[in-house]
Design a protein around this motif. Structure first.
Motif, PDB file in Angstrom:
ATOM      1  N   GLY A 138      57.349  33.983  54.205  1.00 46.75           N
ATOM      2  CA  GLY A 138      58.306  34.850  53.348  1.00 46.75           C
ATOM      3  C   GLY A 138      57.652  35.361  52.034  1.00 46.75           C
ATOM      4  N   ILE A 139      58.200  36.594  51.814  1.00 47.99           N
ATOM      5  CA  ILE A 139      57.860  37.392  50.454  1.00 47.99           C
ATOM      6  C   ILE A 139      58.839  36.772  49.478  1.00 47.99           C
ATOM      7  CG2 ILE A 139      57.632  39.566  49.405  1.00 47.99           C
ATOM      8  CD1 ILE A 139      57.146  40.787  52.461  1.00 47.99           C
ATOM      9  N   PHE A 140      58.162  36.497  48.311  1.00 48.18           N
ATOM     10  CA  PHE A 140      59.018  35.957  47.240  1.00 48.18           C
ATOM     11  C   PHE A 140      60.069  34.674  47.770  1.00 48.18           C
ATOM     12  CE2 PHE A 140      59.292  39.111  43.569  1.00 48.18           C
ATOM     13  CZ  PHE A 140      57.869  39.394  43.720  1.00 48.18           C
ATOM     14  N   SER A 141      58.930  33.768  48.456  1.00 53.16           N
ATOM     15  CA  SER A 141      59.704  32.767  49.297  1.00 53.16           C
ATOM     16  C   SER A 141      60.626  31.739  48.638  1.00 53.16           C
ATOM     17  CB  SER A 141      58.348  32.077  49.923  1.00 53.16           C
ATOM     18  OG  SER A 141      57.424  31.564  48.992  1.00 53.16           O
ATOM     19  N   VAL A 142      61.343  31.232  49.341  1.00 48.02           N
ATOM     20  CA  VAL A 142      62.404  30.272  48.953  1.00 48.02           C
ATOM     21  C   VAL A 142      62.307  29.126  49.661  1.00 48.02           C
ATOM     22  CG1 VAL A 142      63.834  32.019  47.847  1.00 48.02           C
ATOM     23  CG2 VAL A 142      64.208  31.052  50.280  1.00 48.02           C
ATOM     24  N   VAL A 143      63.296  27.864  48.997  1.00 50.64           N
ATOM     25  CA  VAL A 143      63.406  26.633  49.897  1.00 50.64           C
ATOM     26  C   VAL A 143      64.997  26.685  49.575  1.00 50.64           C
ATOM     27  CG1 VAL A 143      63.490  24.337  50.022  1.00 50.64           C
ATOM     28  CG2 VAL A 143      61.355  25.469  49.666  1.00 50.64           C
ATOM     29  N   VAL A 144      65.674  26.479  50.735  1.00 47.41           N
ATOM     30  CA  VAL A 144      67.248  26.369  50.775  1.00 47.41           C
ATOM     31  C   VAL A 144      67.782  25.048  51.225  1.00 47.41           C
ATOM     32  CG1 VAL A 144      67.439  29.058  51.208  1.00 47.41           C
ATOM     33  CG2 VAL A 144      67.690  27.461  53.065  1.00 47.41           C
TER      34      VAL A 144
ATOM     35  N   SER B 275      64.030  32.506  54.172  1.00 44.62           N
ATOM     36  CA  SER B 275      64.059  33.683  53.605  1.00 44.62           C
ATOM     37  C   SER B 275      65.287  34.567  53.825  1.00 44.62           C
ATOM     38  CB  SER B 275      62.705  34.447  53.462  1.00 44.62           C
ATOM     39  OG  SER B 275      61.816  33.767  52.931  1.00 44.62           O
ATOM     40  N   ILE B 276      65.464  34.309  55.259  1.00 43.25           N
ATOM     41  CA  ILE B 276      66.461  35.225  55.716  1.00 43.25           C
ATOM     42  C   ILE B 276      68.015  34.740  55.730  1.00 43.25           C
ATOM     43  CG2 ILE B 276      64.947  36.632  57.284  1.00 43.25           C
ATOM     44  CD1 ILE B 276      65.804  34.735  59.598  1.00 43.25           C
ATOM     45  N   SER B 277      68.017  33.323  55.474  1.00 44.08           N
ATOM     46  CA  SER B 277      68.783  32.471  55.523  1.00 44.08           C
ATOM     47  C   SER B 277      70.012  33.029  54.241  1.00 44.08           C
ATOM     48  CB  SER B 277      68.809  31.050  55.133  1.00 44.08           C
ATOM     49  OG  SER B 277      70.138  30.118  54.588  1.00 44.08           O
TER      50      SER B 277
ATOM     51  N   ARG C  12      69.308  27.508  46.509  1.00 43.20           N
ATOM     52  CA  ARG C  12      68.383  28.373  46.932  1.00 43.20           C
ATOM     53  C   ARG C  12      67.295  28.135  45.704  1.00 43.20           C
ATOM     54  NH1 ARG C  12      68.483  32.314  50.667  1.00 43.20           N
ATOM     55  NH2 ARG C  12      66.894  33.690  50.634  1.00 43.20           N
ATOM     56  N   THR C  13      65.953  27.754  45.939  1.00 42.06           N
ATOM     57  CA  THR C  13      65.160  27.578  45.007  1.00 42.06           C
ATOM     58  C   THR C  13      63.667  28.408  45.289  1.00 42.06           C
ATOM     59  OG1 THR C  13      65.573  25.474  44.731  1.00 42.06           O
ATOM     60  CG2 THR C  13      63.632  25.855  44.035  1.00 42.06           C
ATOM     61  N   ARG C  14      63.020  29.184  44.372  1.00 42.25           N
ATOM     62  CA  ARG C  14      61.931  29.751  44.589  1.00 42.25           C
ATOM     63  C   ARG C  14      60.931  28.928  44.559  1.00 42.25           C
ATOM     64  NH1 ARG C  14      62.964  35.335  44.303  1.00 42.25           N
ATOM     65  NH2 ARG C  14      64.779  35.914  42.913  1.00 42.25           N
ATOM     66  N   VAL C  15      59.911  29.226  45.560  1.00 39.44           N
ATOM     67  CA  VAL C  15      58.610  28.362  45.596  1.00 39.44           C
ATOM     68  C   VAL C  15      57.516  28.589  44.347  1.00 39.44           C
ATOM     69  CG1 VAL C  15      56.440  28.326  46.972  1.00 39.44           C
ATOM     70  CG2 VAL C  15      58.572  28.480  48.069  1.00 39.44           C
ATOM     71  N   THR C  16      58.135  29.598  43.663  1.00 40.15           N
ATOM     72  CA  THR C  16      57.134  29.861  42.272  1.00 40.15           C
ATOM     73  C   THR C  16      57.557  28.987  41.281  1.00 40.15           C
ATOM     74  OG1 THR C  16      58.668  31.680  42.037  1.00 40.15           O
ATOM     75  CG2 THR C  16      56.536  32.347  42.798  1.00 40.15           C
TER      76      THR C  16
ATOM     77  N   THR D 139      74.583  42.108  38.260  1.00 39.77           N
ATOM     78  CA  THR D 139      73.367  41.888  38.727  1.00 39.77           C
ATOM     79  C   THR D 139      73.316  40.650  39.713  1.00 39.77           C
ATOM     80  OG1 THR D 139      72.603  40.842  36.802  1.00 39.77           O
ATOM     81  CG2 THR D 139      72.254  43.195  36.767  1.00 39.77           C
ATOM     82  N   GLU D 140      74.425  39.882  39.691  1.00 40.58           N
ATOM     83  CA  GLU D 140      74.188  38.582  40.466  1.00 40.58           C
ATOM     84  C   GLU D 140      73.696  38.902  41.927  1.00 40.58           C
ATOM     85  OE1 GLU D 140      76.634  39.564  38.657  1.00 40.58           O
ATOM     86  OE2 GLU D 140      77.573  37.970  37.438  1.00 40.58           O
ATOM     87  N   HIS D 141      74.348  39.782  42.502  1.00 43.28           N
ATOM     88  CA  HIS D 141      73.969  39.975  44.090  1.00 43.28           C
ATOM     89  C   HIS D 141      72.676  40.904  44.396  1.00 43.28           C
ATOM     90  CE1 HIS D 141      75.446  44.030  42.529  1.00 43.28           C
ATOM     91  NE2 HIS D 141      74.872  44.492  43.538  1.00 43.28           N
ATOM     92  N   LEU D 142      72.041  41.072  43.041  1.00 43.12           N
ATOM     93  CA  LEU D 142      70.776  41.786  43.254  1.00 43.12           C
ATOM     94  C   LEU D 142      69.522  40.891  43.324  1.00 43.12           C
ATOM     95  CD1 LEU D 142      71.297  44.819  40.605  1.00 43.12           C
ATOM     96  CD2 LEU D 142      71.525  44.671  43.160  1.00 43.12           C
ATOM     97  N   ILE D 143      69.748  39.480  42.646  1.00 39.82           N
ATOM     98  CA  ILE D 143      68.870  38.471  42.462  1.00 39.82           C
ATOM     99  C   ILE D 143      67.857  38.316  43.630  1.00 39.82           C
ATOM    100  CG2 ILE D 143      68.390  36.126  41.742  1.00 39.82           C
ATOM    101  CD1 ILE D 143      70.887  36.434  39.765  1.00 39.82           C
ATOM    102  N   TRP D 144      68.570  38.147  44.788  1.00 40.72           N
ATOM    103  CA  TRP D 144      67.755  37.976  45.886  1.00 40.72           C
ATOM    104  C   TRP D 144      67.354  39.000  47.000  1.00 40.72           C
ATOM    105  CZ3 TRP D 144      65.781  33.197  45.201  1.00 40.72           C
ATOM    106  CH2 TRP D 144      66.325  32.344  44.349  1.00 40.72           C
ATOM    107  N   ALA D 145      67.679  40.157  46.433  1.00 37.24           N
ATOM    108  CA  ALA D 145      67.113  41.362  47.179  1.00 37.24           C
ATOM    109  C   ALA D 145      65.835  41.208  47.768  1.00 37.24           C
ATOM    110  CB  ALA D 145      67.264  42.729  46.369  1.00 37.24           C
ATOM    111  N   ARG D 146      65.582  41.334  48.887  1.00 41.92           N
ATOM    112  CA  ARG D 146      64.350  41.319  49.808  1.00 41.92           C
ATOM    113  C   ARG D 146      63.432  42.582  49.216  1.00 41.92           C
ATOM    114  NH1 ARG D 146      67.936  40.012  54.196  1.00 41.92           N
ATOM    115  NH2 ARG D 146      68.086  37.980  54.364  1.00 41.92           N
ATOM    116  N   ALA D 147      64.191  43.643  48.742  1.00 37.61           N
ATOM    117  CA  ALA D 147      63.256  44.844  48.391  1.00 37.61           C
ATOM    118  C   ALA D 147      62.509  44.434  47.010  1.00 37.61           C
ATOM    119  CB  ALA D 147      64.384  45.965  48.165  1.00 37.61           C
TER     120      ALA D 147
END
Length: 784
Positions: free
Chosen positions: A39-45, A62-64, A81-85, A231-239
Motif C-alpha cells: 500500500g501507498i501511505f499504508s495503514v493498519v485497520v 489500504s482499500i478497506s 485506522r492507523t498510518r504505518v508511518t 477536510t475530514e473526508h480528504l485525509i485518507w484520499a488515495r490520491a
C-alpha cells in the motif's frame, strides 16, 4: 522450498519481495522474486474479526473502508485506522506492527526487514520490529539497514566490485540520508562472496525533499482541489500518496461525513520550481567510487529529487528502482538461509568510568576497530572492573553511548549492605541492528547478575569529558538529607491497637478528644514508617475524608493550645499531636515553641515540668518549616554556651534541624559551625566509658553539621580543615572505646555507623542513607 521474504516496511510505499507465488489452485510455486504491494501511505485497520485481534494491514487495509470517516458508519470511526508511518516513529503496538508485515507476507523461513540508516532510528523500534517478524511467523528474522540492502542489490546486479567504496543516498521522511560502505570479499562454503561493510551511522540531511515534505505539499494540493470547506473526508484520499510519490493520479470519489460524495480531480504532478536546494555534499561523497540514489518515488517526483541530489554532490548518481530495497532484502534473506555473509557492521561505542589507583578513566566496552557479521552476538572482550564499597546496598554506574548526546547514571540495588568491598564486572552484549545493547553486571563473590537499563537511567546534564574531569577533582561528599518516610501501616489497625483511621473517626466529632492516643499513633513507626513523613507528606492511599477529619482535629488542637498558652491547664498531649505531624504542622506552633524557649527560666503554662521541655525543643526541630523559623531557632540555641546544652533538648533540636532541612545548614556561618563542632566534641568526650544511652543525637548532629558543605564544598574534610581533624580523632577514640568487651551492644548499634561517619569526614562518604541509619540505630531518634 525454503521460503524467503524481504520487507521494505516504510509507511510511504510498503513492499515485500518473496521467492514464491500462490497459484490459482492454491499451490505454491518457487520463483526468483515476486513483489507484494503493501500500500501507498499504508495503514493498519481494526476490523471486527476475531483472528489476529481484528487487525489487518497491507493492500487489503489500504482499500478497506475502516476508519475512513463518519460517512461510512460505525466502521468509519477514525480510531480504526492507523498510518504505518506513525507506527515507525513511535513506540508501536506490537499487534499493529505485526499486522503491517503480515499484510504483505508471512510464514517465511527466513525474513529480512529494512531499517532507515540514520541516528534517529530508535533501538526500541528495532526490538519491536524483530518481535513483529516473529509474530508474523518468520522463523529466522533479521533487520538490515536500507543502505546495506541497496548495496547488496547493486552487488547482485554486477554494478559494484570488490574494494569499492559505495555511496548510498536514500530518500527518508525528514530529507535524505548519506552512507558510505566498503565492499569486501569474504570466504563462504569454499567460495567467496562480496559483502558491504558499515563503519558509521548514516548522515541525515534534513530538507524539503523528504517524504514528509512531499506528503505535506501533496496534501495542500488535495485540499486545494476539493470543492468542500471541510477536510475530514480528504485525509485518507488515495490520491494524496500517489501524488506525493509521482504516481499517476486519476479522479477519485470520496465519501463525506454526511454520506454525500465528492469527486476529487488533482493535477498530474507536484510543482517543484520553488523547492529549496540541498546543501553542498561533495565533501561527504569524496572517495566514493560509485553513488546510488535509492527512492520510492517515480516519474517527475523521482526526477526532481534526483536532480537536486546530483546538483548537491556535483557528480553522476545512479538511480535505483523503487523495488531495490525490497529486492535487496530478499537477496539478504537468501544469504541468511545459506549462511553466507550478508554485511559487516560496527557497534556504537558504549563506555563506563572505572577507578584506577591514582585516577579515574573512561573504559570502552566495544572494540572500535571491529566490525561484526550480521546476526552475530558481540560480547565485550574485556569487562570493566568496578566495586561495591563496604556498607553500600547499591552502587552507581556511569555510561556513555556513542549515539546519545549525554551520558547517563544508572543505580544498581543489590538489596543488602555488604560488609566489605565487592568487585564486579561490567560488559555489553549486542547484535547489529537488533535493538538495545544488554549492559550486564556480574559479581562472582555475591553470585548476582544484573542488567542495567539505559532507558531507565538518569540522563546527566554534562558531556562525558566534563564528567570525567569532575571525577579527577572529586568534591567531598555531602551527607544526604534525612527524610523519615510515611507509610499506611500506621493508619491501619493492628493487634497492638487502633490505627489512625480508626482514631480519627472516634475523635473527630467527640466532645472530648483522646490526644494521647492520637499523638502516640502519630509517633509510632510500624515498619520503619510514620503516619506522616518528616516533610509533612501523607501516604497516597489515605482518602480525602480522613484528611478532612485530621484537619478538623488540628484546628481543635490549635484552639486548645491557644487556650493553654493563655491560661494553662491543658497538658502537653495536644501539642504532641501537632508536632508529630512534622512539617505539616501549622506555623503557629513553631512560634509558640520559640516563645516557650524564651520563657523556660521563668516558667511556661504548658511546659510545666522538666520532662516536658524535651517536647518543646524536639517538637520545634520536627515542625520548623521555613527559613525564618529555622534561623530564629539556630540563633536561640547558639545563644547559649554549648557546654550547658542538654543532649535531649538543644543537641536534639539542632541535630533535627541540620539533618532534616534543606535550608537550615545554609543558614550557618563558619563561626556557627565551629561552635556546633565544639558541642559535638564535648558530647563525644563525655560519653567515653559510659553505657552510651545518652549518645543517640551526637552522631546525628555531627553528620548534620557536615551538610554545611552545601555552602563550602571542601569544609570539614580531614587533612584540609583543623576542626575536621579534631572530629576524626574524637570519632576514632569513641570507636576504640566501643570495642571494650563490656560494650558489645552499643558497638553493634554505633560501630559501623561511626566508621561511615569517618568516611564522611574524609569526604568519601559511601552511604547515602547514613542519617537514616543513625536515626534507626538510635531506636527511633525522636523520644519525647
Amino acid at each position: 522450498m525454503k521460503k524467503l521474504c524481504g520487507y521494505d516496511l516504510n509507511g510511504w510505499w510498503d513492499k515485500a519481495a518473496r521467492n514464491w507465488v500462490v497459484l490459482s489452485d492454491g499451490e505454491e510455486k518457487e520463483v526468483p522474486s515476486s513483489i507484494v504491494e503493501g500500500g501507498i501511505f499504508s495503514v493498519v485497520v481494526e476490523t471486527g474479526a476475531k483472528a489476529d485481534g481484528g487487525l489487518v494491514g497491507g493492500a487489503q487495509a489500504s482499500i478497506s473502508p475502516h476508519g475512513l470517516g463518519a460517512g461510512w458508519g460505525a466502521i468509519g470511526a477514525s480510531e480504526k485506522r492507523t498510518r504505518v508511518t506513525e507506527l515507525l516513529n513511535a513506540n508501536p503496538p506490537l499487534g499493529h506492527l505485526t499486522a503491517a508485515l503480515r499484510g504483505m507476507s508471512s510464514l517465511a523461513g527466513f525474513g529480512v526487514a529494512s531499517l532507515d540508516d540514520h541516528s534517529e532510528t530508535d533501538e526500541l523500534l528495532q526490538e519491536r520490529l524483530l518481535s513483529a517478524l516473529r509474530k508474523a511467523k518468520i522463523s529466522t528474522p533479521l533487520l538490515v539497514w536500507r543502505s546495506v540492502l541497496t548495496t547488496i542489490f547493486a552487488i547482485e546486479n554486477g554494478a559494484v566490485s570488490e574494494g569499492q567504496i559505495v555511496g548510498v543516498i536514500s530518500q527518508a521522511a525528514g530529507g535524505i540520508t548519506l552512507q558510505r560502505l566498503r565492499v569486501r570479499r569474504e570466504r563462504s562454503h569454499g567460495d567467496t562472496v562480496l559483502a558491504p561493510e558499515r563503519k558509521s551511522v548514516g548522515k541525515l540531511i534534513t530538507s524539503g525533499w523528504g517524504y514528509s515534505s512531499l506528503a505535506l505539499r501533496a496534501w495542500e494540493a488535495v485540499v486545494a482541489a476539493s470543492s468542500s470547506d471541510r477536510t475530514e473526508h480528504l485525509i485518507w484520499a488515495r490520491a494524496h500518496g500517489r501524488l506525493a510519490l509521482g504516481l499517476p493520479v486519476e479522479p477519485e470519489a470520496l465519501r463525506k461525513n454526511n454520506g454525500d460524495w465528492e469527486v476529487l480531480t488533482l493535477p498530474a504532478s507536484l510543482e517543484f520550481s520553488e523547492n529549496s536546494d540541498l546543501p553542498d555534499l561533495r565533501a561527504d561523497v569524496e572517495g566514493c567510487d560509485i553513488l546510488f540514489f535509492e527512492t520510492l518515488a517515480v516519474g517527475q517526483v523521482k526526477d526532481a529529487v534526483h536532480s537536486a541530489v546530483s546538483k548537491s554532490v556535483g557528480r553522476e548518481v545512479q538511480t535505483l528502482d523503487a523495488n531495490a530495497v525490497a529486492e535487496g532484502a530478499l537477496l539478504a534473506a537468501r544469504r541468511l538461509s545459506r549462511r553466507d555473509p550478508i554485511y559487516f557492521d560496527f557497534l556504537p561505542q558504549i563506555s563506563t568510568i572505572v577507578q584506577r589507583r591514582d585516577a579515574v578513566e573512561s573504559f570502552n566496552l566495544v572494540d572500535s576497530e571491529e566490525t561484526l557479521p550480521a546476526g552475530e552476538v558481540y560480547r565485550s572482550p574485556k569487562p570493566a572492573r568496578l566495586a561495591i564499597q563496604a556498607g553500600q546496598d547499591r552502587f552507581s554506574i556511569f555510561l556513555r553511548k556513542e549515539t546519545a548526546d549525554f551520558p547517563r547514571k544508572a543505580e544498581v540495588s543489590i538489596g543488602v549492605k555488604v560488609d566489605q568491598t565487592i568487585p564486579v564486572e561490567l560488559w555489553v552484549e549486542q547484535s547489529p541492528a537488533s535493538g538495545r545493547a544488554k549492559i550486564l553486571v556480574h559479581s562472582h563473590k555475591l553470585g548476582y547478575h544484573f542488567q542495567v537499563d539505559w532507558d531507565g537511567a538518569t540522563e546527566l546534564d554534562q558531556k562525558w569529558d566534563e564528567l570525567l574531569e569532575g571525577f579527577q577533582k572529586p568534591a567531598p561528599t555531602i551527607p544526604g538529607r534525612l527524610v523519615l518516610p510515611c507509610g499506611i501501616d500506621a493508619w491501619n489497625d493492628s493487634p497492638r491497637g487502633d490505627g489512625l483511621f480508626t482514631l480519627l473517626k472516634k475523635n473527630a466529632d467527640s466532645p472530648v478528644v483522646d490526644w494521647t492516643s492520637l499523638a502516640n499513633r502519630l509517633s509510632a513507626r510500624p515498619g520503619g514508617k510514620y503516619a506522616i513523613s518528616s516533610d509533612g507528606m501523607i501516604p497516597s492511599e489515605v482518602d480525602a475524608a480522613s484528611i478532612e477529619m485530621l484537619d478538623r482535629l488540628v484546628e481543635r488542637a490549635l484552639d486548645e493550645v491557644r487556650k493553654g498558652v493563655k491560661d494553662g491547664g491543658i497538658g502537653t498531649q495536644s501539642i504532641r499531636f501537632l508536632t508529630w505531624q512534622f512539617r505539616r504542622c501549622p506555623t503557629d506552633v513553631s512560634k509558640w515553641l520559640l516563645d516557650a524557649w524564651d520563657r523556660e527560666i521563668r516558667g511556661h503554662p504548658v511546659f510545666t515540668h522538666g520532662a516536658s521541655w524535651k517536647l518543646a525543643y524536639q517538637g520545634l526541630g520536627r515542625v520548623a518549616s521555613n527559613q525564618n523559623i529555622e534561623l530564629q531557632a539556630i540563633h536561640k540555641v547558639l545563644g547559649k554556651t554549648v557546654d550547658t546544652w542538654k543532649w535531649q533538648k538543644e543537641t536534639a533540636a539542632m541535630a533535627f534541624l541540620l539533618s532534616r532541612s534543606e535550608t537550615a545548614p545554609k543558614l550557618l556561618t563558619r563561626k556557627d559551625v565551629d561552635r556546633i563542632a565544639k558541642r559535638v566534641l564535648h558530647e563525644f568526650e563525655e560519653i567515653l566509658g559510659s553505657t552510651y544511652t545518652r549518645f543517640q543525637y551526637a552522631p546525628m548532629l555531627l553528620v548534620g553539621l557536615l551538610r554545611w558543605r552545601v555552602v563550602e564544598p571542601f569544609a570539614l574534610v580531614e587533612g584540609q580543615d583543623p576542626v575536621a581533624d579534631k572530629l576524626v580523632k574524637a570519632v576514632e577514640k569513641t570507636i576504640a572505646d566501643l570495642r571494650h568487651r563490656d560494650r558489645a551492644k552499643p558497638l553493634a548499634k554505633y560501630g559501623r555507623i561511626l566508621e561511615q561517619v569517618l568516611e564522611e569526614l574524609r569526604g568519601e562518604g559511601s552511604n547515602p542513607e547514613l542519617l537514616l541509619d543513625i536515626y534507626g540505630g538510635a531506636d527511633g531518634g525522636d523520644a519525647d
